[in-house]
Write a protein that holds these residues in place. Structure first.
Motif, short mmCIF file in Angstrom:
data_model
loop_
_atom_site.label_atom_id
_atom_site.label_comp_id
_atom_site.label_asym_id
_atom_site.label_seq_id
_atom_site.Cartn_x
_atom_site.Cartn_y
_atom_site.Cartn_z
N GLN A 41 -56.31 7.84 -2.18
CA GLN A 41 -56.29 6.59 -1.41
C GLN A 41 -56.92 5.46 -2.22
O GLN A 41 -56.44 4.33 -2.22
CB GLN A 41 -57.03 6.77 -0.09
CG GLN A 41 -56.99 5.50 0.74
CD GLN A 41 -57.93 5.53 1.94
OE1 GLN A 41 -57.89 6.48 2.72
NE2 GLN A 41 -58.75 4.53 2.09
N LYS A 107 -52.50 7.02 2.19
CA LYS A 107 -52.85 5.65 2.55
C LYS A 107 -53.34 4.84 1.35
O LYS A 107 -53.65 5.41 0.30
CB LYS A 107 -53.97 5.70 3.59
CG LYS A 107 -53.61 6.41 4.88
CD LYS A 107 -54.80 6.32 5.84
CE LYS A 107 -54.40 6.65 7.26
NZ LYS A 107 -54.19 8.09 7.47
N SER A 212 -64.96 6.96 12.75
CA SER A 212 -64.78 7.64 11.48
C SER A 212 -64.77 9.15 11.70
O SER A 212 -65.66 9.70 12.34
CB SER A 212 -65.93 7.25 10.55
OG SER A 212 -65.91 8.07 9.41
N THR A 213 -63.75 9.81 11.16
CA THR A 213 -63.65 11.25 11.39
C THR A 213 -64.24 12.06 10.23
O THR A 213 -64.67 13.18 10.43
CB THR A 213 -62.16 11.66 11.54
OG1 THR A 213 -61.41 10.98 10.54
CG2 THR A 213 -61.63 11.33 12.90
N HIS A 214 -64.25 11.48 9.03
CA HIS A 214 -64.64 12.27 7.86
C HIS A 214 -66.10 12.11 7.44
O HIS A 214 -66.61 12.90 6.64
CB HIS A 214 -63.77 11.89 6.66
CG HIS A 214 -62.31 12.12 6.87
ND1 HIS A 214 -61.77 13.38 6.99
CD2 HIS A 214 -61.27 11.27 7.00
CE1 HIS A 214 -60.45 13.28 7.17
NE2 HIS A 214 -60.14 12.01 7.19
N LYS A 224 -69.75 11.06 0.27
CA LYS A 224 -70.24 9.77 0.76
C LYS A 224 -71.76 9.87 0.87
O LYS A 224 -72.28 10.91 1.26
CB LYS A 224 -69.65 9.47 2.15
CG LYS A 224 -68.22 8.96 2.10
CD LYS A 224 -67.59 8.91 3.48
CE LYS A 224 -67.79 7.59 4.18
NZ LYS A 224 -66.80 7.41 5.29
N1 BYC Z 1 -57.82 1.16 5.01
O1 BYC Z 1 -63.08 8.97 8.62
P1 BYC Z 1 -62.90 7.71 7.88
C1 BYC Z 1 -60.25 -1.55 -4.15
C2 BYC Z 1 -58.62 5.83 6.98
S1 BYC Z 1 -61.17 -1.49 -2.73
C3 BYC Z 1 -56.97 2.20 5.09
O2 BYC Z 1 -64.01 6.72 7.95
P2 BYC Z 1 -63.44 8.18 5.09
C4 BYC Z 1 -59.96 -2.84 -4.81
C5 BYC Z 1 -59.23 7.02 6.25
O3 BYC Z 1 -58.63 7.21 5.00
C6 BYC Z 1 -60.43 -0.39 -1.56
N2 BYC Z 1 -57.32 3.41 5.60
O4 BYC Z 1 -62.50 8.04 6.38
C7 BYC Z 1 -60.77 -3.92 -4.69
C8 BYC Z 1 -58.97 8.12 7.24
O5 BYC Z 1 -57.59 8.49 7.18
P3 BYC Z 1 -57.09 9.98 6.69
C9 BYC Z 1 -60.36 1.06 -1.92
C10 BYC Z 1 -58.60 3.53 6.05
O6 BYC Z 1 -62.59 8.64 3.97
C11 BYC Z 1 -60.43 -5.14 -5.28
C12 BYC Z 1 -59.14 7.44 8.59
O7 BYC Z 1 -58.89 6.07 8.36
N3 BYC Z 1 -61.63 1.69 -1.91
O8 BYC Z 1 -59.79 -0.54 -4.52
O9 BYC Z 1 -64.68 8.95 5.42
C13 BYC Z 1 -59.27 -5.25 -6.00
C14 BYC Z 1 -60.53 7.64 9.17
O10 BYC Z 1 -61.55 6.97 8.38
C15 BYC Z 1 -59.53 2.49 5.98
C16 BYC Z 1 -61.78 3.00 -1.61
O11 BYC Z 1 -60.82 3.67 -1.29
C17 BYC Z 1 -59.10 1.25 5.45
N4 BYC Z 1 -59.91 0.19 5.38
O12 BYC Z 1 -63.91 6.66 4.83
C18 BYC Z 1 -58.42 -4.15 -6.13
C19 BYC Z 1 -63.16 3.54 -1.71
N5 BYC Z 1 -60.69 2.93 6.50
O13 BYC Z 1 -57.46 10.05 5.22
C20 BYC Z 1 -58.78 -2.93 -5.57
C21 BYC Z 1 -63.22 5.03 -1.54
C22 BYC Z 1 -60.50 4.20 6.88
O14 BYC Z 1 -57.81 10.96 7.52
N6 BYC Z 1 -62.98 5.42 -0.16
N7 BYC Z 1 -59.24 4.56 6.62
O15 BYC Z 1 -55.59 9.96 6.89
C23 BYC Z 1 -63.94 5.45 0.78
O16 BYC Z 1 -65.08 5.10 0.56
C24 BYC Z 1 -63.57 6.01 2.13
O17 BYC Z 1 -62.39 6.76 1.99
C25 BYC Z 1 -63.40 4.93 3.23
C26 BYC Z 1 -62.99 5.65 4.53
C27 BYC Z 1 -64.72 4.21 3.48
C28 BYC Z 1 -62.31 3.92 2.87
#
Ligand code: BYC
Length: 321
Positions: A41, A107, A212-214, A224
């Motif tokens: 993602q 996503k 938030s589920t995860h 995290k």
């Molecule tokens: N958009 O249980 P949760 C960048 C989904 S910045 C879409 O809280 P988790 C950039 C989530 O995936 C952006 N989907 O999940 C900056 C889950 O769905 P699934 C990228 C979202 O993983 C500037 C469901 O909702 N950064 O790249 O514990 C220029 C439940 O959520 C969103 C990252 O990806 C959202 N806003 O926490 C260019 C950082 N929020 O998977 C580029 C790494 C939630 O069950 N990721 N969902 O189907 C993370 O830190 C975490 O994955 C999140 C979500 C905080 C995003």
């Protein structure tokens, strides 16, 4: 991991000692799958994130701004590359992940489904979106999975530069004509709540919002380090004083410092809107995926040429040896 108690104990011993899990270590299948989910993602967000800003490369207001924006958008492609490479260490191929993106089975961040209507949006993305990304990603440099954590170190350094360039571009506008300042204010008005939504759904269910589920499991695994709401609060506390320096007004009448909590109180984003955008119903979801898929098809000849060149070079090296 075959699920033996001994292997599981060894895995949790590393996690509990705040150590790093490396690709050849045994790991629970659910840990591996959740990492693939998050890293994919994240990688997809980087490459889809090139589109809203790429939209302004040909219309940047000066050669200097154009060169900076070009470099920034190229950096995002590089971030995608590090992250796809980190995901590959978990046994998935880049083709497989791209296919899942193109068929909407994985996503990318909700934020990139909003349009960039003016030049000020490029500044707002740098300031707010990269600012939110850094807040979220600095703790990921301490993620329990080694390749992801190491990729994040380099990404955070570059994001920090991106954030400053966005702030500086907005500062130039807010110090410019009244029309330029109004354009900057309008960009802040449109990007503030989507930026708050980047941190994901709230920690606890409230007002009918999904939660938030995860988080709980990801924190237990050391993926995290902080919850979505903790990071959102940190971002608000960091950003409000920066808006003051810019001379811009936050579009939230209830935003105020809370002495007791030692934090700003603020209005959360509209969670129904976040879930609608996540589920494909944002202003630009269809456009982003269509553009991505067509760029992938149009780039096929480049990938073919690169593979043919690599194969030829390999044959040459083998002939020499
Ligand atoms: N958009 O249980 P949760 C960048 C989904 S910045 C879409 O809280 P988790 C950039 C989530 O995936 C952006 N989907 O999940 C900056 C889950 O769905 P699934 C990228 C979202 O993983 C500037 C469901 O909702 N950064 O790249 O514990 C220029 C439940 O959520 C969103 C990252 O990806 C959202 N806003 O926490 C260019 C950082 N929020 O998977 C580029 C790494 C939630 O069950 N990721 N969902 O189907 C993370 O830190 C975490 O994955 C999140 C979500 C905080 C995003």
């Amino acid at each position: 991991m075959d699920g033996s108690d001994e292997q599981e104990a060894a895995f949790y011993a590393i996690i509990d000692a705040d150590g790093r899990i490396e690709p050849r270590d045994d790991m629970p299948e659910a840990y591996r799958r959740s990492l693939v989910r998050q890293i994919a993602q994240h990688a997809h967000s980087e490459i889809i994130g090139m589109q809203p800003e790429g939209n302004w490369i040909s219309r940047a207001p000066s050669l200097r701004r154009k060169a900076i924006l070009l470099a920034k958008v190229q950096d995002e492609a590089g971030h995608g590359l590090y992250l796809y490479a980190a995901a590959e260490t978990l046994g998935v191929s880049r083709d497989e992940l791209l296919d899942k993106l193109h068929t909407r089975r994985q996503k990318y961040s909700s934020i990139f489904n909003y349009p960039t209507l003016t030049w000020a949006d490029v500044g707002a993305i740098g300031w707010l979106v990269d600012g939110a990304a850094i807040t979220n990603q600095i703790p990921l440099t301490r993620c329990s999975y080694g390749p992801y954590a190491r990729a994040m170190v380099r990404i955070c350094k570059e994001e920090s530069f991106h954030q400053r360039q966005g702030f500086e571009a907005l500062l130039a506008l807010t110090r410019g004509t009244p029309e330029q300042k109004a354009m900057a204010q309008d960009a802040l008005n449109r990007w503030w709540y989507p930026s708050l939504a980047m941190f994901g759904p709230p920690d606890t269910e409230g007002g009918g919002a999904k939660r938030s589920t995860h988080t709980e499991q990801s924190m237990r695994w050391g993926i995290k380090r902080f919850s979505n709401d903790e990071l959102r609060q940190r971002f608000v506390d960091m950003t409000v004083p920066q808006a003051d320096v810019l001379g811009l007004r936050m579009p939230d009448p209830d935003l105020r410092w809370n002495d007791e909590r030692g934090h700003y109180d603020f209005t959360p984003p509209d969670w129904d809107e976040l879930f609608a955008v996540i589920n494909g119903d944002g202003p630009c979801n269809a456009q982003r995926i269509e553009h991505r898929v067509s760029a992938h098809h149009e780039g096929q000849w480049v990938r073919d040429a690169a593979s043919a060149y690599a194969a030829k070079r390999q044959r040459h090296l083998e002939g020499v040896a």
